[in-house]
Design a protein around this motif. Structure first.
Motif, PDB file in Angstrom:
ATOM      1  N   GLN A 180       0.849  -1.184   0.000  1.00 57.09           N
ATOM      2  CA  GLN A 180       0.000   0.000   0.000  1.00 57.09           C
ATOM      3  C   GLN A 180       0.885   1.234   0.000  1.00 57.09           C
ATOM      4  N   SER A 194      -7.148   3.796   4.748  1.00 64.64           N
ATOM      5  CA  SER A 194      -7.755   2.494   5.055  1.00 64.64           C
ATOM      6  C   SER A 194      -6.657   1.443   5.193  1.00 64.64           C
ATOM      7  N   ASP A 228      -4.555  -1.763   5.483  1.00 65.92           N
ATOM      8  CA  ASP A 228      -4.713  -3.203   5.246  1.00 65.92           C
ATOM      9  C   ASP A 228      -3.751  -3.913   6.191  1.00 65.92           C
TER      10      ASP A 228
END
Length: 293
Positions: free
Chosen positions: A104, A112, A114
């Motif tokens: 990411q 958000s 992960d």
């Protein structure tokens, strides 16, 4: 031999403490080996032999761990500032390292997180941190106290201990949203099972925040409930510096101190109160409480 080994382990522990406190500073081989007063020509091999990971990788993971927590905590610090604090010369270099480890981008992680690749990435780091060297405790370090009952907000973890870091991050985010800083509200851990049960799914522990009698506890959709740590007599053992793995201290209380003391345990799990001694929770202490009759 035992004294010499304890001294060696203490020097290695001093290295981990130094790294924790200077993630934004100079952590090259010369600087870190000097903290432990070891030869720089051998230290990188000593470090890997002790912790199972190279010094360079350990420092990189430690910096990325701090950076990822800052991204997820919602404090609003810019990605550029986080990158520079993590020891990267440019935001682009930080973004490349971050994406390589966590799949990411930093900005995507902030929006958000992960947590699955995050957990996998920190497997070597957590394994290194769990290799806490044997520590010798003595009976004079244990005190018996009459402890007052404490009303707490309880954030429960159930399941594989390898996923505990995710629960901890959710707990930190919840307590921040609730305005319960470690500086104003005490922090406790309660262990309902051993650290490594035969079936990892059976692992149970609780992260708790002490709250005043009139303080409202808002679960905010999380697995939070009100509870109480009961008062009573407790055997208390204080652990300073690295408190990542408190199992050696707990085992000392159960295996050595308790049989010799003549005391009997009360029907409540062993728990600890954590003390954060510096910013970013980089320096900690913990007091283990073994409830007694």
């Amino acid at each position: 031999m035992t004294a010499a080994l304890d001294h060696y382990h203490a020097r290695m522990q001093r290295v981990l403490d130094h790294i924790d406190r200077h993630l934004d500073g100079d952590l090259d081989l010369n600087a870190v080996s000097g903290v432990a007063a070891f030869s720089k020509f051998h230290f990188h091999r000593q470090f890997k032999a002790t912790f199972g990971v190279s010094l360079h990788r350990y420092v990189q993971l430690a910096r990325l761990r701090q950076a990822s927590k800052r991204l997820a905590d919602g404090e609003g610090q810019s990605v550029t500032d986080i990158a520079l604090d993590a020891g990267y010369e440019t935001p682009d270099a930080f973004a490349r390292a971050f994406r390589q480890r966590f799949q990411q981008s930093p900005s995507s992680f902030r929006k958000s997180p992960d947590w699955d690749p995050w957990l996998r990435a920190f497997g070597p780091f957590n394994l290194a941190r769990s290799k806490i060297m044997p520590t010798t405790f003595t009976p004079d370090q244990v005190t018996i106290r009459q402890v007052a009952p404490t009303r707490v907000a309880i954030f429960a973890h159930r399941g594989d201990p390898e996923t505990l870091d995710v629960t901890i991050q959710k707990f930190i985010a919840w307590r921040k949203a609730a305005g319960m800083s470690p500086k104003t509200n005490s922090t406790f851990n309660i262990w309902h099972t051993e650290r490594r049960p035969a079936n990892p799914a059976d692992y149970r522990m609780e992260l708790c925040v002490g709250v005043d009698a009139n303080q409202f506890i808002d679960p905010a959709g999380e697995n939070v409930r009100e509870g109480e740590i009961p008062g009573g007599r407790c055997a208390v053992l204080r652990v300073t510096s690295d408190t990542h793995n408190l199992e050696p201290a707990a085992m000392y209380l159960y295996r050595d101190w308790l049989p010799a003391s003549g005391e009997e345990m009360r029907d409540f799990p062993i728990y600890c109160q954590r003390f954060f001694l510096a910013e970013l929770e980089q320096s900690t202490a913990a007091e283990l409480h073994l409830p007694l009759k």
